[in-house]
Design a protein around this motif. Structure first.
Motif, PDB file in Angstrom:
ATOM      1  N   LYS A  77       0.876  -1.185   0.031  1.00 32.61           N
ATOM      2  CA  LYS A  77       0.165   0.120   0.057  1.00 32.61           C
ATOM      3  C   LYS A  77       0.872   1.169  -0.034  1.00 32.61           C
ATOM      4  O   LYS A  77       0.320   2.358  -0.678  1.00 32.61           O
ATOM      5  N   ALA A  78       1.824   1.373   0.930  1.00 34.39           N
ATOM      6  CA  ALA A  78       2.827   2.313   0.881  1.00 34.39           C
ATOM      7  C   ALA A  78       3.594   2.682  -0.568  1.00 34.39           C
ATOM      8  O   ALA A  78       3.528   3.913  -0.810  1.00 34.39           O
ATOM      9  N   LEU A  79       3.818   1.615  -1.240  1.00 32.75           N
ATOM     10  CA  LEU A  79       4.623   1.769  -2.508  1.00 32.75           C
ATOM     11  C   LEU A  79       3.769   2.259  -3.557  1.00 32.75           C
ATOM     12  O   LEU A  79       4.086   2.915  -4.374  1.00 32.75           O
ATOM     13  N   ASN A  80       2.266   1.849  -3.485  1.00 32.58           N
ATOM     14  CA  ASN A  80       1.146   2.225  -4.460  1.00 32.58           C
ATOM     15  C   ASN A  80       0.540   3.654  -4.113  1.00 32.58           C
ATOM     16  O   ASN A  80       0.097   3.905  -5.018  1.00 32.58           O
ATOM     17  N   TYR A  81       0.667   3.989  -3.053  1.00 28.66           N
ATOM     18  CA  TYR A  81      -0.016   5.246  -2.563  1.00 28.66           C
ATOM     19  C   TYR A  81       0.342   6.243  -3.640  1.00 28.66           C
ATOM     20  O   TYR A  81      -0.790   7.126  -3.823  1.00 28.66           O
ATOM     21  N   GLY A  82       1.509   6.869  -3.859  1.00 33.27           N
ATOM     22  CA  GLY A  82       1.911   7.893  -4.550  1.00 33.27           C
ATOM     23  C   GLY A  82       1.151   7.841  -6.085  1.00 33.27           C
ATOM     24  O   GLY A  82       0.581   8.872  -6.395  1.00 33.27           O
ATOM     25  N   ALA A  83       0.987   6.802  -6.485  1.00 29.92           N
ATOM     26  CA  ALA A  83       0.498   6.555  -8.022  1.00 29.92           C
ATOM     27  C   ALA A  83      -1.170   6.970  -7.780  1.00 29.92           C
ATOM     28  O   ALA A  83      -1.603   7.560  -8.709  1.00 29.92           O
ATOM     29  N   PHE A  84      -1.780   6.505  -6.841  1.00 31.50           N
ATOM     30  CA  PHE A  84      -3.045   7.081  -6.787  1.00 31.50           C
ATOM     31  C   PHE A  84      -3.484   8.197  -6.350  1.00 31.50           C
ATOM     32  O   PHE A  84      -4.459   8.915  -6.713  1.00 31.50           O
ATOM     33  N   SER A  85      -2.448   8.834  -5.545  1.00 31.65           N
ATOM     34  CA  SER A  85      -2.625  10.334  -5.346  1.00 31.65           C
ATOM     35  C   SER A  85      -2.676  11.203  -6.314  1.00 31.65           C
ATOM     36  O   SER A  85      -3.193  12.372  -6.019  1.00 31.65           O
ATOM     37  N   ASP A  86      -1.890  10.773  -7.392  1.00 32.05           N
ATOM     38  CA  ASP A  86      -2.073  11.653  -8.745  1.00 32.05           C
ATOM     39  C   ASP A  86      -3.244  11.864  -9.250  1.00 32.05           C
ATOM     40  O   ASP A  86      -3.529  12.725  -9.898  1.00 32.05           O
ATOM     41  N   GLU A  87      -4.109  10.939  -9.153  1.00 28.29           N
ATOM     42  CA  GLU A  87      -5.586  11.047  -9.802  1.00 28.29           C
ATOM     43  C   GLU A  87      -6.537  11.836  -9.081  1.00 28.29           C
ATOM     44  O   GLU A  87      -7.596  11.896  -9.423  1.00 28.29           O
ATOM     45  N   ILE A  88      -6.159  12.129  -7.915  1.00 25.91           N
ATOM     46  CA  ILE A  88      -7.173  12.934  -6.919  1.00 25.91           C
ATOM     47  C   ILE A  88      -7.221  14.493  -7.332  1.00 25.91           C
ATOM     48  O   ILE A  88      -5.871  14.897  -7.396  1.00 25.91           O
ATOM     49  N   PRO A  89      -8.474  15.086  -7.525  1.00 24.08           N
ATOM     50  CA  PRO A  89      -8.355  16.449  -8.088  1.00 24.08           C
ATOM     51  C   PRO A  89      -7.633  17.199  -6.860  1.00 24.08           C
ATOM     52  O   PRO A  89      -7.661  17.023  -5.693  1.00 24.08           O
ATOM     53  N   ASP A  90      -7.051  18.479  -7.447  1.00 28.79           N
ATOM     54  CA  ASP A  90      -6.603  19.199  -6.266  1.00 28.79           C
ATOM     55  C   ASP A  90      -6.687  20.715  -7.127  1.00 28.79           C
ATOM     56  O   ASP A  90      -6.996  20.928  -8.295  1.00 28.79           O
ATOM     57  N   THR A  91      -6.339  21.747  -6.352  1.00 21.81           N
ATOM     58  CA  THR A  91      -6.651  23.120  -6.326  1.00 21.81           C
ATOM     59  C   THR A  91      -5.328  23.517  -7.321  1.00 21.81           C
ATOM     60  O   THR A  91      -4.397  22.854  -7.240  1.00 21.81           O
TER      61      THR A  91
END
Length: 305
Positions: free
Chosen positions: A48-62
């Protein structure tokens, strides 16, 4: 006193290199089953820790900074309006960061779940561990996402001098009385009193209505309301959730249409979930996108900057 050692080693073309290591002493002995569970959970957290960064990129941000403001002189009569507006933007920013972190974590746990029915005890344990980690983070994200609109209500209340909604601030529960509906009424009064131009008034209303433009608003709000006020809705695995028996039943009518009894179903453990994570997650991302548009529009007005 048993000891456990964990090493994080980077494997490359050259010699393996130790990135970090930790040895921990614990009290009490674990059973072989407990140690197996520990291994499953530690490996799950590692993935989970290794994959977390890839998934955070798909979350909308300001795309704009919601907190920085240029140096300025503040008339003391406006002190609380300005300072509380700045502090509300900071709270909104922190809450938005929470939402993005929690959604990324939930998505990373989802990626760990076995895609096929468990064929071994290891698969079954991983299924439960990943599911509960996924739902813990997802449900916190839902609550925080909806809370952003409550913070926006408070932002407007403070920015307009605490007058948009008439409340008794000596009452410990006064903040509960700040609602979007009443803030919109307050904005209309400001407009009708000539304190807001037509363009400013319409711009703010359009910004506040932005989340309602999401086609998934009802799904997100209904899920949040059930999560907070009623029995938790089931996601992915219906058999893991509570099913409440219907005590009202269905009427049994005679030939004249008169009720002669009631029919009750004896419920089995549900096998079908009410929500699928993938659909709920996609709905949250879309709703978050519209919430961010609301924040960006409001931040673009000089009075909120």
């Amino acid at each position: 006193m048993p000891k456990y050692r964990l090493e994080l080693v980077r494997l490359s073309d050259g010699e393996p290199s130790v990135i970090n290591e930790e040895t921990i002493s614990v009290t009490g002995d674990r059973s072989p089953e407990g140690e197996e569970n520990l291994g499953i959970e530690m490996m799950a957290e590692f993935k989970k820790a290794l994959n977390y960064g890839a998934f955070s990129d798909e979350i909308p941000d300001t795309e704009c900074d919601l907190t920085s403001s240029p140096p300025r002189k503040i008339d003391f009569s406006q002190w609380w309006n300005v300072r509380n507006t700045e502090n509300l933007w900071l709270e909104i920013t922190n809450t938005l960061a929470d939402v993005r972190f929690l959604l990324s974590q939930a998505r990373a746990y989802k990626a760990l779940e076995p895609t096929e029915p468990p064929s071994s005890r290891k698969d079954e344990q991983l299924k439960y561990y990943a599911h509960f980690g996924k739902m813990y983070h997802l449900n916190l994200a839902v609550s925080s996402l909806v809370k952003i609109q409550d913070l926006v209500v408070r932002l407007l209340f403070e920015n307009f001098g605490g007058t948009l909604v008439v409340v008794d601030q000596t009452d410990d529960d006064w903040e509960k009385k700040l609602t979007m509906k009443d803030v919109k009424k307050g904005l209309k009064r400001e407009f009708e009193a000539g304190k807001l131009s037509s363009d400013e008034y319409q711009y703010i209303i359009d910004a506040l209505d932005e989340p309602s433009q999401s086609s998934h608003q009802k799904t997100v709000v209904d899920y949040r309301n059930r999560l907070v006020h009623r029995i938790r809705p089931s996601v992915d695995h219906g058999e893991l959730y509570t099913e409440i028996e219907d005590r009202i039943g269905k009427p049994i009518l005679d030939s004249a249409g008169n009720e002669k009894g009631r029919q009750f179903a004896i419920m089995a453990r549900p096998s079908e979930a009410e929500f699928q994570f993938a659909e709920l997650y996609a709905a949250l991302l879309d709703y978050l996108k519209h919430v961010i548009r609301m924040l960006t529009k409001l931040r673009g007005m000089p009075r909120f900057a």
